[in-house]
Design a protein around this motif. Structure first.
Motif, PDB file in Angstrom:
ATOM      1  N   MET A 264      16.930  -6.252 -11.164  1.00 28.18           N
ATOM      2  CA  MET A 264      17.712  -7.654 -11.076  1.00 28.18           C
ATOM      3  C   MET A 264      16.740  -8.734 -10.815  1.00 28.18           C
TER       4      MET A 264
ATOM      5  N   PHE B  56      16.693 -13.267 -10.159  1.00 26.45           N
ATOM      6  CA  PHE B  56      17.354 -14.212  -9.772  1.00 26.45           C
ATOM      7  C   PHE B  56      16.820 -15.640  -9.628  1.00 26.45           C
TER       8      PHE B  56
ATOM      9  N   GLN C  47      10.520 -11.605  -2.932  1.00 26.14           N
ATOM     10  CA  GLN C  47      10.632 -10.718  -2.093  1.00 26.14           C
ATOM     11  C   GLN C  47      11.192  -9.599  -3.042  1.00 26.14           C
TER      12      GLN C  47
ATOM     13  N   GLU D  73      19.449  -3.154  -1.710  1.00 26.24           N
ATOM     14  CA  GLU D  73      19.935  -4.282  -0.902  1.00 26.24           C
ATOM     15  C   GLU D  73      19.261  -4.109   0.404  1.00 26.24           C
ATOM     16  N   GLU D  74      18.032  -3.280   0.393  1.00 25.54           N
ATOM     17  CA  GLU D  74      17.200  -3.585   1.832  1.00 25.54           C
ATOM     18  C   GLU D  74      15.985  -3.998   1.173  1.00 25.54           C
ATOM     19  N   ILE D  75      15.578  -5.142   2.123  1.00 22.88           N
ATOM     20  CA  ILE D  75      14.105  -5.604   1.862  1.00 22.88           C
ATOM     21  C   ILE D  75      13.068  -4.612   2.022  1.00 22.88           C
TER      22      ILE D  75
ATOM     23  N   MET E 118      13.656 -11.600  -5.618  1.00 24.30           N
ATOM     24  CA  MET E 118      14.239 -12.837  -5.317  1.00 24.30           C
ATOM     25  C   MET E 118      13.236 -13.804  -4.967  1.00 24.30           C
TER      26      MET E 118
ATOM     27  N   VAL F  53      14.664 -18.734  -1.415  1.00 24.97           N
ATOM     28  CA  VAL F  53      16.157 -18.958  -1.461  1.00 24.97           C
ATOM     29  C   VAL F  53      16.337 -20.439  -1.111  1.00 24.97           C
ATOM     30  N   SER F  54      17.508 -21.037  -1.645  1.00 28.03           N
ATOM     31  CA  SER F  54      17.836 -22.553  -1.134  1.00 28.03           C
ATOM     32  C   SER F  54      19.221 -22.737  -1.312  1.00 28.03           C
ATOM     33  N   GLY F  55      19.994 -22.849  -0.354  1.00 25.42           N
ATOM     34  CA  GLY F  55      21.375 -23.214  -0.572  1.00 25.42           C
ATOM     35  C   GLY F  55      21.722 -24.848   0.045  1.00 25.42           C
TER      36      GLY F  55
ATOM     37  N   TRP G   8      23.736 -14.118  -5.445  1.00 26.12           N
ATOM     38  CA  TRP G   8      23.777 -12.849  -5.532  1.00 26.12           C
ATOM     39  C   TRP G   8      25.471 -12.578  -5.546  1.00 26.12           C
TER      40      TRP G   8
ATOM     41  N   ARG H  86      27.084  -9.833  -2.723  1.00 32.76           N
ATOM     42  CA  ARG H  86      26.149  -9.586  -1.513  1.00 32.76           C
ATOM     43  C   ARG H  86      25.948 -11.151  -0.824  1.00 32.76           C
TER      44      ARG H  86
ATOM     45  N   ARG I 287      28.975 -11.359   1.377  1.00 32.60           N
ATOM     46  CA  ARG I 287      29.010 -10.519   2.608  1.00 32.60           C
ATOM     47  C   ARG I 287      27.913 -10.957   3.855  1.00 32.60           C
TER      48      ARG I 287
ATOM     49  N   ALA J 126      20.518 -17.716   3.474  1.00 33.91           N
ATOM     50  CA  ALA J 126      21.547 -17.519   2.311  1.00 33.91           C
ATOM     51  C   ALA J 126      20.968 -17.376   1.063  1.00 33.91           C
ATOM     52  N   LEU J 127      21.670 -16.318   0.354  1.00 31.52           N
ATOM     53  CA  LEU J 127      21.135 -16.157  -1.157  1.00 31.52           C
ATOM     54  C   LEU J 127      21.711 -16.928  -2.108  1.00 31.52           C
TER      55      LEU J 127
ATOM     56  N   ARG K 228      20.272  -9.720   6.798  1.00 36.46           N
ATOM     57  CA  ARG K 228      19.144  -8.956   6.048  1.00 36.46           C
ATOM     58  C   ARG K 228      19.296  -9.413   4.869  1.00 36.46           C
ATOM     59  N   HIS K 229      18.383  -9.869   3.986  1.00 38.50           N
ATOM     60  CA  HIS K 229      18.370 -10.308   2.825  1.00 38.50           C
ATOM     61  C   HIS K 229      19.024  -9.567   1.622  1.00 38.50           C
TER      62      HIS K 229
END
Lengths: 83, 155
Positions: free
Chosen positions: A6, A8, A54, A59-61, A77, A80-82, B52, B55, B58, B119-120, B154-155
């Motif tokens: 996947m 992103f 990353q 779903e586990e780093i 990934m 990130v930036s929200g 994502w 996820r 969550r 956050a993702l 956790r990411h």
């Protein structure tokens, strides 16, 4: 061994797709090898090699070279930036 | 009480806050933050945000519960957009209800720092024919580091 990759953000943009189901060659058995292999195979042109990218396995780093198994879902990934 | 929503369409923060108030009730203190797309003197023509699916929501819920515990909040609302936004459109809204104002202010502040740095979400600024993927600034990470006691998602 088949896995799902996947992508992103800018990685999705560069790969031209958000996910892909692939069969890995035998020598690609951990995330360190996968990072290099997927970068070339998916046309990421070095983007996956950045340490800021990353990797999450199911779903586990993944820290360091995490084993990759058949059926795994592996996410790449960028930062990130929200908000 | 915790409410988290990833919005794929533009949302009305006033309506969101009103609906939340009806559900959560009045606690004594309420603090609301809304972040919107900056036009940057016309240079920015839009913003694209992706997450994502599943996820991201969550993990926001996990952190939201931790923020409620840490600050003793009565209720917390988080609404975050994905998709394409125009300048002036809301990106994010966080509302905290608590018995006293300090907890409500800090709860919103802490949640926003999480949304900015952990956050993702992946955010791209559109500038006419050009675009740029945005990453947190050093200041954003410094801000987030103030809340070390809140469990890290956790990411």
């Amino acid at each position: 061994m088949s896995v799902t990759l996947m992508f992103f953000g800018r990685l999705r943009e560069r790969a031209g797709r958000s996910s892909v189901h692939l069969t890995l060659p035998d020598h690609v058995s951990d995330t360190t090898a996968l990072r290099r292999w997927a970068d070339q195979h998916c046309g990421l042109d070095g983007a996956l090699l950045s340490t800021s990218v990353q990797i999450a396995v199911n779903e586990e780093i993944a820290h360091g070279g995490c084993p990759v198994r058949a059926g795994d879902e592996i996410a790449f990934m960028p930062p990130v930036s929200g908000g | 009480m915790l409410a988290v929503r990833i919005a794929e369409e533009s949302f009305d923060p006033v309506a969101e806050e009103k609906a939340f108030l009806c559900t959560a009730g009045i606690a004594g203190a309420s603090v609301a933050f809304v972040g919107s797309v900056r036009a940057e003197q016309g240079a920015v023509t839009g913003l694209e945000l992706e997450c994502w699916p599943g996820r991201t929501e969550r993990l926001i819920r996990e952190r939201g519960e931790a923020v409620i515990d840490r600050f003793g909040l009565d209720a917390l609302l988080v609404v975050h957009r994905v998709g394409t936004m125009a300048p002036g459109e809301p990106i994010v809204q966080v509302v905290a209800h608590a018995r006293h104002r300090r907890a409500a202010f800090e709860g919103v502040d802490c949640m926003m720092d999480y949304l900015k740095t952990e956050a993702l979400f992946w955010k791209k600024e559109l500038r006419g024919d050009d675009s740029e993927w945005i990453e947190p600034r050093a200041q954003d990470y410094d801000d987030a580091a103030r809340w070390e006691g809140v469990s890290r998602a956790r990411h």
